[in-house]
Design an enzyme around this catalytic site. Structure first.
Site, PDB file in Angstrom:
ATOM      1  CG  HIS A 101       8.591 -24.899 -28.875  1.00  0.00           C
ATOM      2  ND1 HIS A 101       9.556 -23.687 -28.758  1.00  0.00           N
ATOM      3  CD2 HIS A 101       9.117 -25.435 -29.924  1.00  0.00           C
ATOM      4  CE1 HIS A 101      10.274 -23.826 -29.704  1.00  0.00           C
ATOM      5  NE2 HIS A 101       9.933 -24.895 -30.413  1.00  0.00           N
ATOM      6  CB  ILE A 110       1.731 -22.320 -32.086  1.00  0.00           C
ATOM      7  CG1 ILE A 110       2.028 -21.269 -31.177  1.00  0.00           C
ATOM      8  CG2 ILE A 110       1.004 -23.448 -31.090  1.00  0.00           C
ATOM      9  CD1 ILE A 110       1.258 -20.461 -30.478  1.00  0.00           C
ATOM     10  CE  LYS A 143       3.816 -18.681 -17.040  1.00  0.00           C
ATOM     11  NZ  LYS A 143       3.254 -19.564 -16.038  1.00  0.00           N
ATOM     12  CE  LYS A 172       0.401  -9.502 -15.530  1.00  0.00           C
ATOM     13  NZ  LYS A 172      -0.601 -10.355 -14.730  1.00  0.00           N
ATOM     14  CG  ASN A 185      -1.116 -12.563 -11.518  1.00  0.00           C
ATOM     15  OD1 ASN A 185      -0.105 -12.673 -12.439  1.00  0.00           O
ATOM     16  ND2 ASN A 185      -1.611 -11.634 -11.381  1.00  0.00           N
TER      17      ASN A 185
END
Length: 616
Positions: free
Chosen positions: A319, A347, A372, A414, A451
């Site tokens: 994007h 998207i 994120k 997560k 991470n």
């Protein structure tokens, strides 16, 4: 500016003229008795003339007068051998013809031709390497401030580093020894540099030898070795530099130009994992591949590593035009012959995604596009839902309609028992992929990891910026822990997991042990040449919304089992997703996001994900 003396090639040419005559006369002198020399002297003069007329042009043809001989190496030695041999064969041919037609009186000893070749090789080759030896001696004398480097690792990388240090005088670095743990290498020489001990003797070596810099030339060195080296060097005020790790060197070369300061990624480095090149090549080689989020940290690294497998077409979809442009330029520079296409698209826009798939017809899709950042998504719930959940739904459903053979969702730890909006939306995205895989019996899968160090907006970049400003470094809680991987390593394993999927799997990468964020901050301060709490303070700000002290790897009642790869685990039981309930929930989330009903969005997510506890 280089201090090497520059010998002009016209002087080399004049030297070759003299050496050619010496070689011919020497060959006769070695072949004949003293009493025979006057008898064959006319033949020697003829051969001198022939040799000058044949050899000098031959040497010129082979480029012996277009090189800087102060940088002579084994490649130049090979060239000299070919040039001298060719010149000697041609000279011998002319002399044989003259002898056959009785044009040389009274005759000549034919064995002198072979002796002349040997003497020419010694004189022509030796004169070039004398120039290099003199240049190196002159450089050593001129550089009074030359620094001494100790090389850790006497393997291929260490040997290449030493070789380049010896050739590159501008660095003013002289290798004084190797340290290597291989017993077979002890006391051996590599390019004239001796292996003087093992790595555990580093402290003693630094105390007894004059060392200004330590170079870690072991791409596979684990983090504890690098930490040991860095600590010992820091105590003594000695510079330490390192060859990039195995994953960073994929597709690249080892050279002094790639030496860099030791970084936090090195201190957390693990043993490099091996991958099944045959499996990845068979799965990805020659395929049409599309990567969403290709301008991001993970997406761009995916593209770099995918390019090594020579896909038929690599489509970079993102994007943000700036990040896609940068990724495109880098890939085109590194892989100029690869068919790379850049697509700017969101998207969340189904029609646009449909057109992209229709135009490029991807066979493999890596879906890395996502929001994120945990705190940002807590404040922008609608964005997290529309991008992470509904955007994933668009990509997956479009992939099914267009017959995409394989799809991989890049997910996060997560998503396990999510306590944040970001984690919850990634969990819903996982379920969308798994449901599609199960309903259509397709090899679509999910890969989770923690991470990644050095990604945009990561804690490491934040800490570095705070250190550069003079501090303080801020952490949210002194007992907060996180899993960390370096980006190239994570992507390396993602490719392996992607090729192992048969349909509906959730893969988890081996993240190792969780790292305390406070320790990470202290390490970064020390790597900057400063001391924590003395030069740079560390302050605690409190846990932010959506954060947990420790991340989870497993859902309650769910186990992971080993795969054929030691660093990749698979959920032991295939997760069953209620497709109808999921579809109903996604439709409801779409409507709520359209009307910005944040509280209802969170309530709907919590209702559908009972293991999650996203706070309103």
């Amino acid at each position: 500016m280089s201090s090497r003396p520059h010998v002009r090639n016209r002087f080399v040419l004049i030297g070759d003229l003299a050496l050619t005559i010496v070689s011919v006369l020497g060959s006769f002198a070695l072949r004949l008795d003293v009493s025979e020399l006057p008898f064959y002297f006319p033949a020697a003069l003829v051969m001198c003339a022939v040799a000058l007329l044949v050899k000098i042009p031959t040497y010129y043809f082979f480029g012996l007068y277009r090189r800087l001989w102060v940088y002579a190496s084994t490649n130049e030695l090979r060239l000299i051998t070919i040039a001298v041999s060719t010149a000697s064969v041609l000279t011998s041919g002319v002399m044989v013809v003259l002898y056959y037609f009785n044009l040389i009186q009274p005759g000549m000893p034919r064995s002198a031709l072979g002796i002349d070749w040997l003497i020419s090789l010694i004189l022509i080759g030796g004169s070039r390497f004398v120039l290099r030896i003199l240049a190196e001696q002159s450089t050593a004398q001129a550089n009074a401030k030359t620094r001494h480097a100790l090389i850790l690792g006497a393997g291929d990388a260490g040997a290449l580093v030493v070789r380049e240090l010896q050739k590159t005088s501008q660095l003013n670095l002289i290798p004084v020894g190797f340290l290597d743990d291989d017993p077979a290498k002890q006391n051996h020489n590599i390019y004239g540099v001796t292996v003087i001990g093992k790595i555990d003797q580093l402290a003693k070596t630094l105390d007894t030898k004059q060392v200004n810099e330590v170079i870690i030339a072991i791409p596979s060195a684990p983090g504890h070795i690098i930490r040991l080296v860095n600590d010992e060097c820091r105590k003594r005020g000695i510079t330490s530099r390192i060859i990039p790790g195995f994953y960073e060197l994929l597709g690249g070369k080892v050279s002094v130009n790639r030496l860099r300061e030791v970084d936090i990624t090195d201190l957390l480095r693990r043993e490099p994992a091996k991958i099944d090149d045959h499996l990845i090549g068979a799965t990805l080689g020659g395929k049409q591949i599309l990567v969403t989020g290709a301008g991001g940290s993970i997406g761009s690294e995916l593209c770099r590593q995918l390019a090594r497998w020579n896909p038929a077409e690599l489509v970079l979809l993102g994007h943000g035009e700036n990040s896609i442009f940068e990724a495109l330029q880098e890939l085109k520079n590194d892989f100029p012959s690869l068919n790379i296409q850049a697509v700017i698209a969101d998207i969340r826009e189904l029609n646009r995604i449909e057109k992209v798939f229709n135009q490029h017809k991807p066979q493999v899709v890596f879906h890395a596009a996502a929001h994120k950042h945990v705190p940002l998504m807590e404040a922008n719930v609608e964005e997290a839902v529309t991008n992470n959940v509904l955007g994933t739904k668009n990509v997956v459903e479009t992939a099914v309609r267009h017959g995409v053979e394989r799809l991989v969702l890049i997910s996060t730890d997560k998503a396990v028992r999510p306590a944040s909006v970001m984690g919850a939306t990634k969990r819903l995205a996982e379920m969308a992929v798994l449901d599609t895989a199960q309903r259509n019996n397709l090899p679509y899968s999910v890969v989770r990891f923690g991470n990644v160090l050095g990604s945009r907006g990561s804690v490491v970049r934040t800490f570095k910026n705070q250190i550069a400003r003079g501090g303080p470094v801020t952490i949210t809680h002194p007992d907060m822990y996180r899993y960390f991987m370096i980006i190239p390593e994570a992507v390396h394993l993602v490719l392996q997991a992607a090729c192992m999927g048969t349909g509906g799997e959730v893969f988890m990468l081996n993240m190792g042990e969780q790292v305390r964020i406070l320790d990470l901050a202290e390490d970064l301060i020390r790597l900057s040449g400063l001391e924590p709490y003395r030069d740079i303070d560390i302050q605690t700000t409190g846990i932010r919304p959506g954060e947990k002290l420790r991340e989870d790897l497993l859902e309650d009642g769910v186990d992971f089992e080993r795969t054929q790869h030691s660093e990749i685990f698979r959920m032991s039981k295939e997760e069953h997703v209620d497709g109808a309930a999921l579809a109903q929930t996604l439709d409801k989330l779409s409507d709520l996001a359209l009307h910005s009903r944040t509280d209802d969005l969170i309530q709907t997510i919590n209702h559908f994900l009972p293991s999650g506890s996203v706070q309103q």
